[in-house]
Design a protein around this motif. Sequence first.
Motif, PDB file in Angstrom:
ATOM      1  N   GLY A  39       8.941  -3.141   5.748  1.00 40.17           N
ATOM      2  CA  GLY A  39       7.517  -3.334   5.489  1.00 40.17           C
ATOM      3  C   GLY A  39       6.748  -3.966   6.626  1.00 40.17           C
TER       4      GLY A  39
ATOM      5  N   LEU B 242       9.285   5.166  -0.071  1.00 38.50           N
ATOM      6  CA  LEU B 242       8.878   4.016  -0.882  1.00 38.50           C
ATOM      7  C   LEU B 242      10.042   3.499  -1.725  1.00 38.50           C
TER       8      LEU B 242
ATOM      9  N   ASN C  99      -1.077   6.976   7.090  1.00 35.46           N
ATOM     10  CA  ASN C  99       0.188   6.298   6.785  1.00 35.46           C
ATOM     11  C   ASN C  99       0.804   5.643   8.007  1.00 35.46           C
TER      12      ASN C  99
ATOM     13  N   GLY D  87      -3.212  -4.629   4.563  1.00 39.27           N
ATOM     14  CA  GLY D  87      -3.311  -3.220   4.193  1.00 39.27           C
ATOM     15  C   GLY D  87      -4.667  -2.823   3.683  1.00 39.27           C
ATOM     16  N   LYS D  88      -5.715  -3.467   4.189  1.00 36.38           N
ATOM     17  CA  LYS D  88      -7.073  -3.143   3.771  1.00 36.38           C
ATOM     18  C   LYS D  88      -8.029  -3.417   4.919  1.00 36.38           C
TER      19      LYS D  88
ATOM     20  N   ASN E 154      -0.861   3.880   1.015  1.00 39.67           N
ATOM     21  CA  ASN E 154       0.472   3.267   0.907  1.00 39.67           C
ATOM     22  C   ASN E 154       1.519   4.365   1.033  1.00 39.67           C
ATOM     23  N   PRO E 155       2.435   4.255   2.011  1.00 35.68           N
ATOM     24  CA  PRO E 155       2.643   3.145   2.942  1.00 35.68           C
ATOM     25  C   PRO E 155       1.692   3.199   4.134  1.00 35.68           C
TER      26      PRO E 155
END
Length: 308
Positions: free
Chosen positions: A33, A201, A98, A123-124, A136-137
Amino acid sequence: MRVQIQNLLNEVKKVVKGKDDVIIKVISAMIAGGHILLEDIPGVGKTTMAVALSKALSMEYRRVQFTPDVLPSDLIGFNMYNSKTGLFEYKEGSVYCNFLIADEINRTSPKTQSALLEVMEEGKATVDGVTRMLPNPFTVLATQNPFGSAGTQKLPESQLDRFMICMSIGYPDYESAIDVLKYNTQIKPEIIPVLKIDDYLEIKSAVEKIHVDDSILDFIVSFSEKTRNHELVSLGLSPRGSIALLKMAKATAYINERTYITPDDVIENINATCSHRLVLSPKARALKKTSNDVLMQILQETNLPKLM
């Protein structure tokens, strides 16, 4: 090695010769991650590796060539007035994918570099007070030339800390260099997707469930604290760095088909995870010590855990 990871490695090896260890580390960071920073001279295959990985993982990827004129709005988007509707419309930036390949990230301005901080950490992206989630991812693989090259801006420590690992690909060995030349005189092989997004994922979820013994946690914390109090270090490993080391160890255990972490999993990832997070003291620079030298010295001074 797990079959899925081996298949992924084999696809990337079609275009990146003799760098299996680097490819595995990059894959480990992705399934843990994290984001990746590849620091090396031009022409050793950094971008080629990134593009091959995104294709093999069935990911939508975008590549941004970071130059001094790239603006934050190019990355996170902007609002544009529509004269027909009388409203402002949002135009997506390059981060909405991604897999973002940030090529030569240290050639752009610090303001543009800092625009990636929220994107990488949460992630934003926020534009004019409105926050939008990224797909996501989402992974950033950035490349940079060594500091000192013409037209570069050194990345601040706050941004370096956002990268889970920092590695150098390096020159190929003799046999691999021959393979590179052969590859460039033949029809280029096609990179075949070997994993779907859902499979990827699932792997990330499995990595998170890897068991961690309390003795491993004690080992990581003891090592981290020693980096903060060592005479050769001015700025030691942050808590984020300790978490990154743990996550990389989990990914290594998963790839090696284990459900638990061993001390070797931690030790194997120390250099890639920690070296870019250290700021060496004047004494260390006077002794011509590298970050890796200091990390290995601190490791020798840290008691290894004994697993039951």
